[in-house]
Design an enzyme around this catalytic site. Structure first.
Site, PDB file in Angstrom:
ATOM      1  N   HIS A   1     -21.069  12.383  -1.498  1.00 32.41           N
ATOM      2  CA  HIS A   1     -20.033  12.221  -2.677  1.00 32.41           C
ATOM      3  C   HIS A   1     -19.215  10.915  -2.417  1.00 32.41           C
ATOM      4  CE1 HIS A   1     -20.790  15.723  -4.996  1.00 32.41           C
ATOM      5  NE2 HIS A   1     -21.290  16.044  -3.779  1.00 32.41           N
TER       6      HIS A   1
ATOM      7  N   LYS B   1      -7.286  11.598 -13.086  1.00 32.23           N
ATOM      8  CA  LYS B   1      -7.839  11.979 -11.976  1.00 32.23           C
ATOM      9  C   LYS B   1      -7.154  11.968 -10.815  1.00 32.23           C
ATOM     10  CE  LYS B   1     -10.141   8.149 -13.076  1.00 32.23           C
ATOM     11  NZ  LYS B   1     -11.600   8.057 -12.949  1.00 32.23           N
ATOM     12  N   ARG B   2      -7.708  12.443  -9.596  1.00 38.63           N
ATOM     13  CA  ARG B   2      -6.877  12.485  -8.417  1.00 38.63           C
ATOM     14  C   ARG B   2      -6.023  11.205  -8.303  1.00 38.63           C
ATOM     15  NH1 ARG B   2      -9.048  12.308  -3.497  1.00 38.63           N
ATOM     16  NH2 ARG B   2     -11.249  11.654  -4.214  1.00 38.63           N
TER      17      ARG B   2
ATOM     18  N   LYS C   1      -8.762   4.383  -6.783  1.00 40.19           N
ATOM     19  CA  LYS C   1      -9.080   4.658  -8.245  1.00 40.19           C
ATOM     20  C   LYS C   1      -7.877   3.963  -9.131  1.00 40.19           C
ATOM     21  CE  LYS C   1     -10.487   9.310  -7.205  1.00 40.19           C
ATOM     22  NZ  LYS C   1     -11.848   9.915  -7.764  1.00 40.19           N
TER      23      LYS C   1
ATOM     24  N   THR D   1     -16.668  11.597 -13.252  1.00 42.46           N
ATOM     25  CA  THR D   1     -17.252  12.412 -14.182  1.00 42.46           C
ATOM     26  C   THR D   1     -16.383  12.491 -15.270  1.00 42.46           C
ATOM     27  OG1 THR D   1     -16.467  14.209 -12.689  1.00 42.46           O
ATOM     28  CG2 THR D   1     -18.942  13.952 -12.590  1.00 42.46           C
TER      29      THR D   1
ATOM     30  N   LYS E   1     -16.669  12.687 -19.557  1.00 42.53           N
ATOM     31  CA  LYS E   1     -16.144  13.702 -20.475  1.00 42.53           C
ATOM     32  C   LYS E   1     -15.350  12.783 -21.440  1.00 42.53           C
ATOM     33  CE  LYS E   1     -15.592  16.604 -16.513  1.00 42.53           C
ATOM     34  NZ  LYS E   1     -14.723  16.883 -15.400  1.00 42.53           N
TER      35      LYS E   1
HETATM   36  C1  G1P Z   1     -15.985  12.783  -5.639  1.00 41.43           C
HETATM   37  C2  G1P Z   1     -16.423  11.221  -5.976  1.00 41.43           C
HETATM   38  C3  G1P Z   1     -16.462  11.038  -7.580  1.00 41.43           C
HETATM   39  C4  G1P Z   1     -17.780  11.945  -7.973  1.00 41.43           C
HETATM   40  C5  G1P Z   1     -17.346  13.289  -7.885  1.00 41.43           C
HETATM   41  C6  G1P Z   1     -18.619  14.253  -7.899  1.00 41.43           C
HETATM   42  O1  G1P Z   1     -14.938  12.989  -6.674  1.00 41.43           O
HETATM   43  O2  G1P Z   1     -15.356  10.459  -5.545  1.00 41.43           O
HETATM   44  O3  G1P Z   1     -17.053   9.781  -7.645  1.00 41.43           O
HETATM   45  O4  G1P Z   1     -18.011  11.794  -9.363  1.00 41.43           O
HETATM   46  O5  G1P Z   1     -17.165  13.520  -6.074  1.00 41.43           O
HETATM   47  O6  G1P Z   1     -19.636  13.700  -7.213  1.00 41.43           O
HETATM   48  P1  G1P Z   1     -13.230  13.204  -6.485  1.00 41.43           P
HETATM   49  O7  G1P Z   1     -13.143  14.068  -5.498  1.00 41.43           O
HETATM   50  O8  G1P Z   1     -13.034  11.845  -6.267  1.00 41.43           O
HETATM   51  O9  G1P Z   1     -12.675  13.459  -7.819  1.00 41.43           O
END
Ligand code: G1P
Length: 839
Positions: free
Chosen positions: A374, A565-566, A571, A673, A677
């Protein structure tokens, strides 16, 4: 007893009917029954939480017959099961989701209203279980929804953290963390199964011995044993009978209480062991993408993996005489490297406990596991010091060394002249302190390795995992992420959902590509106007929320420009802030300038130890404080930070967005993701060519996407040629003015030190190249403002985005995993005379 609930003495409880029936009177009676018998309350003394709990039990009762039938179907047919191992599951609230998946929303609403209560208010009582940090954990939850909906036998395995991700509040614009006591009132959705507890060992040493056939064997003499208790939560599919389990493990002490110590007067010592053992499932680690190598985290990982594997093996051996065919009944997916220790654990079990020879054990292991990566951030790849490993898991370290020895031998045979290759591929990092590289273990021990978006997989092959790709190109797959349209459209955006279904029926919920049929209406002014009104309605709902919780009044006709997002530097929430300050500066220079009104909305948590991320939150709030109040701005710019972003807040936010900010440095965001959404709910994306943005743009149409910034390749080249952020600062007047305004203390009551770390990091380092992308971003935002002013055109673009997101349903993703990686088939669950629609 008040009239609205039927008095107990007038309605003898008929267990079967009241626990399975779904007529409104039965639901009402069941609701009252659960309040009385499960919670020991009657209406006059019940709190809202009690009513919520009673309703939750009412729904859970209705899941149970399906759940048990699902289990029986799998068991009777010895089917192949997908086991999804994940340290995080961000499930979101269960009640609303169960209502839609069981088609009971309307009837329950009626039953609740007839009881004099408000369903929306009760839904709000449910704590949002935060057993994950962000995208990774939420992806796991979307996958479970799709697995059940597609009738795939599956079990999610994870940890039942007593404290999930912290609750975020703002104190003077800074993030403060409060423990998340999500289990305070009990959890009506889970069923503990202490009878299926599993012992997990830690520490100690190993010794060799000879078995009855005289063969030399190794056994592990552990120092400590902890017990794993499974807690099962039902995961219902949409419009199917399938209800799969999410099985989360809680750690308990093997000897709850040390009586010897107690009797000797050592009262603290008597409970200390118990507390130490239970710490394992106490709290979720916040993800700052720099794993600290903490012992407790490795203990957590091994704990849930050891429990899960024993469970899987037990299930397999019920119908099979040996473990040689484990891969025929089990496909185990490793969600990132957090569960990768499973590879060593399965080897240990096969070798030491089941007496299987190495080669066969290795074959079984490789055929059973698959691994999803990931992240491309090198600092986020997990590694554990060999010393810690030896202390906690001495036998596993031996197994890993042996896997490595054999692997290196192969590599040397395949590439005899490449010494450096061996060092790069080794499972053990040898420069300085020795570490076990978990991603390497996962690659070697799995038959499939996948990235989560096309660009991410390409970069894994080219860069992060390129040596493994060179060895085994056939092991690599791309599985672009997806999200469930049930939670992220139907539940989040009921008005839009009804609108869709009124035109094409509700088949789109199980086949999101069907929405493309609605493109036939794209030139129909009435359709477009209705669309526009739905968006406006959703924006008004969010505006009400912001007024209530932030005390900030915003104009629903302004552009809702949202980034949730985080919080992380890659980001680039702070790039968004640079844009806000740019507009603010323009207004300050010329208060009459024509700027289209915008509401900038942020949400997300910073890892408590990640100083720079916390400073970004403070900057957002500080800028908001100035901009929101400045009379020159005349309300044209508003900045709102919504605290404690989580799945349920997401459900309010995505439907209300006009513009989705997906502005990571190209090559850094694996997929994203949230981007999906937003687009599914008709927001337009401003984004870089990163992660799944690229595929979203392809699906939506290039003309319906706001693209800016360097490509991943350009980022790479610029870095290798020596990137100097100060050049951009010196040559770009607006950028200079923005940075100078922050440095001057303008947003920090004259304090020039507060944001200095952030300013310095951008001016002298700028790891994530905000300055390089600044001008392109600002220009692109101008295009956004212009496009928004042509309301008809914007609505058309918004519609096309929403209708063309079929690819990003997690049903598509899961189908691909099933066919290409897991080799599993759907197993429908038959319920005699049962039809979910009419039940
Ligand atoms: C992480 C990745 C993100 C990906 C997600 C699921 O999420 O950084 O790109 O879409 O896993 O595969 P995050 O922890 O950054 O929200």
């Amino acid at each position: 007893m008040p009239e609205s609930l039927i008095p107990m003495n007038e309605c003898p409880i008929q267990i079967e009917d009241d626990r399975t029936g779904t007529s409104v009177p039965t639901l009402k009676r069941a609701f009252a029954d659960n309040l009385f018998y499960e919670l020991g309350k009657y209406e006059a003394i019940a709190s809202k939480e009690d009513f919520y709990m009673a309703l939750a039990y009412t729904l859970r009762d209705r899941l149970l017959s399906r759940w048990l039938k699902t289990f029986k179907t799998y068991d009777d047919n010895n089917v192949k099961i997908v086991y999804y191992l994940s340290a995080e599951f961000l499930m979101g609230r269960h009640l609303g989701n169960s209502l839609i998946n069981l088609h009971l929303y309307d009837r329950i609403r009626q039953a609740v209203e007839e009881s004099g209560l408000d369903l929306d208010e009760l839904l709000e009582q449910e704590p949002d279980p935060g057993l994950g940090n962000g995208g990774l954990g939420r992806l796991a939850a979307c996958f479970l929804d799709s697995l059940a909906t597609l009738e795939i036998p599956a079990v999610g395995y994870g940890i039942r953290y007593e404290f999930g991700i912290f609750h975020q509040i703002m104190q003077d614009g800074w993030q403060a963390e409060i423990p998340d006591k999500w289990l305070r009132f009990g959890n009506p959705w889970e069923i503990p199964r202490p009878d299926q507890a599993i012992d997990v060992n830690f520490g100690g040493h190993t010794e060799t011995y000879h078995d009855e056939k005289g063969r030399e064997r190794i056994r592990w003499i552990p120092a400590k044993t902890v017990i794993g208790i499974p807690y099962d939560t039902p995961v219902p599919g949409y419009d199917t009978n399938t209800v799969n389990p999410l099985r989360l493990w809680k750690a308990e002490a093997s000897d709850a209480f040390n009586f010897d110590a107690f009797n000797a007067g050592n009262y603290d010592g008597a409970v200390a062991d118990k507390m130490r053992s239970e710490t394992i499932s106490k709290v979720l680690y916040p993800n700052d993408n720099t794993p600290q190598g903490k012992q407790l985290r490795l203990e957590q990982q091994y704990f849930f993996v050891a429990c899960s594997l024993r469970d899987i093996i037990k299930r397999h051996l019920k119908h099979n005489t040996s473990l040689y065919n484990l891969n025929e009944t089990a496909a185990i997916q490793l969600n990132d490297t957090h569960p990768a220790i499973a590879i060593a654990e399965l080897m240990r079990l096969l070798l030491d406990e089941y007496g299987i020879d190495w080669d066969s054990a290795w074959r079984i292991t490789q055929k059973t596991f698959a691994y999803t990566n990931h992240t491309l951030l090198p600092e986020a790849l997990e590694k554990w010091s060999v010393g810690l490993f030896e202390y906690l898991l001495p036998r596993h370290l031996q197994v890993i060394y042996e896997i490595n020895r054999r692997f290196i031998e192969d590599v040397q045979r395949w590439y005899p002249d490449d010494d450096q290759l061996v060092g790069r591929l080794s499972l053990i990092e040898e420069s300085g302190e020795k570490y076990v590289r978990m991603a390497h273990l996962a690659c070697v021990g799995s038959h499939a390795v996948n990235g989560v978006a096309a660009l991410h997989t390409k970069l894994l092959k080219q860069d992060t995992l390129r040596d493994f790709y060179k060895l085994w190109p056939e092991k690599f797959f791309n599985k672009t992420n997806g999200v469930t349209p049930r939670r992220w459209i139907l539940l989040s955006n009921p008005t839009l959902s009804e609108f869709y279904s009124s035109k094409i029926g509700d088949g789109w919920l199980k086949n999101l590509d069907k929405l493309r049929q609605l493109e036939a209406y794209i030139d129909d002014p009435e359709f477009c106007e209705q669309w526009h009104q739905i968006k406006l309605y959703n924006k008004k709902l969010l505006a009400d929320y912001m007024l209530k919780f932030n005390g900030i009044e915003v104009d629903p006709h302004s552009i809702f420009d949202i980034q949730v997002k985080r919080i992380h530097e890659y980001k680039r929430q702070h790039l968004d802030v640079l844009h806000i300050i740019t507009l603010y500066n323009r207004i300050k220079q010329n208060p009459n300038i024509n700027i289209y009104p915008r509401t900038f909305i942020f949400g997300g948590k910073a890892a408590p130890g990640y100083f720079m991320a916390k400073l970004i939150i403070k900057l957002i709030n500080a800028v908001g404080e100035v901009v929101n109040k400045d009379p020159d701005v005349r309300g044209r710019l508003k900045v709102v930070f919504l605290s404690n972003f989580n799945a349920s807040l997401g459900q309010r936010i995505y439907p209300a967005a006009d513009l989705s900010e997906q502005i990571s440095t190209a090559g850094k965001e694996a997929s994203g993701t949230g981007n999906m959404k937003f687009a599914m709910n008709g927001s337009l994306t401003i984004g870089t060519l990163d992660g799944a943005n690229i595929e979203i743009r392809e699906e939506a149409g290039f003309e319906n996407f706001f693209l800016f910034g360097l490509t991943a390749e350009e980022v790479h080249n610029l870095k290798s040629n020596g990137y100097k952020p100060s050049d951009y600062y010196n040559h770009n007047q607006e950028l200079k003015a923005v940075m100078d305004r922050i440095s001057s203390g303008y947003f920090s009551h004259g304090d020039q030190e507060m944001f200095k770390p952030l300013v310095d990091s951008l001016m002298y380092h700028d790891e994530y190249m905000l300055f390089a992308d600044y001008q392109s971003y600002i220009d692109c935002q101008r295009q956004v403002s212009l496009a928004f002013q042509d309301s008809k055109k914007w609505t058309r673009m918004s519609i096309l985005n929403a209708l063309r997101m079929g690819k990003f349903s997690s049903d598509r993703t899961i189908n691909e995993y099933c066919n290409e990686i897991w080799n599993v088939k759907s197993v429908p669950v038959e319920m005699e005379g049962y039809n979910p629609e009419s039940a």
